[in-house]
Design an enzyme around this catalytic site. Structure first.
Site, PDB file in Angstrom:
ATOM      1  N   ASP A 104       0.741  -1.208   0.158  1.00 21.82           N
ATOM      2  CA  ASP A 104      -0.083   0.023  -0.062  1.00 21.82           C
ATOM      3  C   ASP A 104       0.954   1.302   0.096  1.00 21.82           C
ATOM      4  O   ASP A 104       0.502   2.212  -0.755  1.00 21.82           O
ATOM      5  CB  ASP A 104      -0.915   0.011   1.130  1.00 21.82           C
ATOM      6  CG  ASP A 104      -0.279  -0.168   2.315  1.00 21.82           C
ATOM      7  OD1 ASP A 104       0.868  -0.569   2.536  1.00 21.82           O
ATOM      8  OD2 ASP A 104      -0.779  -0.257   3.523  1.00 21.82           O
ATOM      9  N   ASP A 107       7.171   3.722   3.508  1.00 19.33           N
ATOM     10  CA  ASP A 107       7.345   4.802   4.396  1.00 19.33           C
ATOM     11  C   ASP A 107       8.746   4.855   4.727  1.00 19.33           C
ATOM     12  O   ASP A 107       9.541   5.411   3.790  1.00 19.33           O
ATOM     13  CB  ASP A 107       6.619   4.603   5.648  1.00 19.33           C
ATOM     14  CG  ASP A 107       6.420   6.026   6.501  1.00 19.33           C
ATOM     15  OD1 ASP A 107       6.356   6.833   6.078  1.00 19.33           O
ATOM     16  OD2 ASP A 107       6.220   5.717   7.722  1.00 19.33           O
ATOM     17  N   LYS A 135       6.571   7.626  -0.025  1.00 22.58           N
ATOM     18  CA  LYS A 135       7.005   8.823   0.711  1.00 22.58           C
ATOM     19  C   LYS A 135       8.641   8.753   0.530  1.00 22.58           C
ATOM     20  O   LYS A 135       9.241   8.395   1.392  1.00 22.58           O
ATOM     21  CB  LYS A 135       6.815   8.761   1.932  1.00 22.58           C
ATOM     22  CG  LYS A 135       5.220   8.675   2.367  1.00 22.58           C
ATOM     23  CD  LYS A 135       4.926   8.771   4.018  1.00 22.58           C
ATOM     24  CE  LYS A 135       3.474   8.524   4.362  1.00 22.58           C
ATOM     25  NZ  LYS A 135       3.388   8.281   5.798  1.00 22.58           N
ATOM     26  N   PHE A 157       0.680  11.732   6.558  1.00 19.10           N
ATOM     27  CA  PHE A 157       0.070  10.591   7.246  1.00 19.10           C
ATOM     28  C   PHE A 157      -1.304  10.461   6.302  1.00 19.10           C
ATOM     29  O   PHE A 157      -2.173  11.461   6.457  1.00 19.10           O
ATOM     30  CB  PHE A 157      -0.372  10.582   8.794  1.00 19.10           C
ATOM     31  CG  PHE A 157      -1.032   9.027   9.277  1.00 19.10           C
ATOM     32  CD1 PHE A 157      -0.053   8.005   9.257  1.00 19.10           C
ATOM     33  CD2 PHE A 157      -2.416   8.959   9.408  1.00 19.10           C
ATOM     34  CE1 PHE A 157      -0.666   6.641   9.627  1.00 19.10           C
ATOM     35  CE2 PHE A 157      -2.806   7.655   9.810  1.00 19.10           C
ATOM     36  CZ  PHE A 157      -2.052   6.624   9.692  1.00 19.10           C
ATOM     37  N   VAL A 158      -1.737   9.133   5.809  1.00 23.15           N
ATOM     38  CA  VAL A 158      -2.882   9.240   4.885  1.00 23.15           C
ATOM     39  C   VAL A 158      -3.724   7.843   5.284  1.00 23.15           C
ATOM     40  O   VAL A 158      -2.838   7.019   5.858  1.00 23.15           O
ATOM     41  CB  VAL A 158      -2.544   9.004   3.492  1.00 23.15           C
ATOM     42  CG1 VAL A 158      -1.874  10.271   2.983  1.00 23.15           C
ATOM     43  CG2 VAL A 158      -1.251   7.873   3.250  1.00 23.15           C
ATOM     44  N   ASP A 164      -5.104   2.366   7.184  1.00 28.39           N
ATOM     45  CA  ASP A 164      -5.662   2.686   8.234  1.00 28.39           C
ATOM     46  C   ASP A 164      -5.413   3.766   9.378  1.00 28.39           C
ATOM     47  O   ASP A 164      -4.168   3.962   9.128  1.00 28.39           O
ATOM     48  CB  ASP A 164      -6.032   1.366   9.079  1.00 28.39           C
ATOM     49  CG  ASP A 164      -4.839   0.991   9.826  1.00 28.39           C
ATOM     50  OD1 ASP A 164      -3.891   0.839   9.280  1.00 28.39           O
ATOM     51  OD2 ASP A 164      -4.960   0.776  11.261  1.00 28.39           O
TER      52      ASP A 164
END
Ligand code: 5GP
Length: 186
Positions: A104, A107, A135, A157-158, A164
């Site tokens: 997904d 990071d 990112k 933050f998404v 979630d």
């Protein structure tokens, strides 16, 4: 579709609409069909976050392929601890196969590096990564296997579309980003 949502203590604003995600996913699918023509890759989705992206992406993939999912123990809340403990459900027939890990979001890259190492232990023919979000500013070490990226985003933050916040928001069709309070108001 709403422009702003509240999940627990955080407010999020609309960031990437579903149709934008779909368009990008279609293009990645086309690229995969070209790159893996005459091959039979194994797609491995990293749960839970990749479940919607994996489903939509694989609908665009027309070459013969196998599909599996794994879980890695992850961190709680909004900050990465970088501590990955274990992988669950990794297929054991990856030797000489072309593996595509589907994530997904990348990071810090800790999760992915761990998964890539686990996959490589089986000596596959190739390993590539396809991540919906990336990112770059948060990455701790380069990941040369990261070949397919949906969207490069800032270090924020998404949630939504599989991602979630404290267990909530995975079912949202669109992706939202945390709304930050301007410093002089905070
Ligand atoms: P990494 O190991 O690259 O730091 O983090 C990867 C995992 O952390 C992702 O699979 C995801 O579960 C979680 N993660 C990282 N950034 C975000 C984010 O902005 N939002 C959400 N919801 N999860 C994130």
């Amino acid at each position: 579709m709403t422009n702003q949502i509240q999940i627990a203590d955080k407010t999020f604003e609309l960031f990437l609409e579903n149709h934008t995600i779909s368009k990008r996913t279609r293009l990645i699918g086309i690229q995969l069909n070209i790159d893996y023509e005459d091959k039979c890759p194994i797609f491995i989705g990293v749960l839970n976050g990749s479940f919607l992206f994996m489903a939509d992406l694989l609908k665009e993939v027309e070459i013969p392929c196998e599909i599996g999912f794994i879980r890695v123990s992850s961190y709680d809340g909004a900050e990465s601890s970088g501590k990955i403990k274990e992988t669950f459900g990794l297929p054991d027939h990856l030797h000489n196969r072309d593996v595509i890990i589907v994530e997904d979001i990348v990071d810090t890259g800790f999760t992915l590096n761990y998964v890539i190492n686990e996959v490589k232990k089986q000596k596959p023919a190739s390993v590539k990564v396809c991540s919906l979000l990336f990112k770059p500013a948060a990455l701790k070490a380069p990941i040369e296997e990261l070949e397919y990226t949906g969207f490069e985003i800032a270090n924020e933050f998404v949630v939504g579309y599989g991602l979630d916040y404290d267990g909530l928001g995975r079912n949202l069709k669109d992706i939202y980003r945390e709304k930050t309070v301007p410093a002089d108001l905070g």
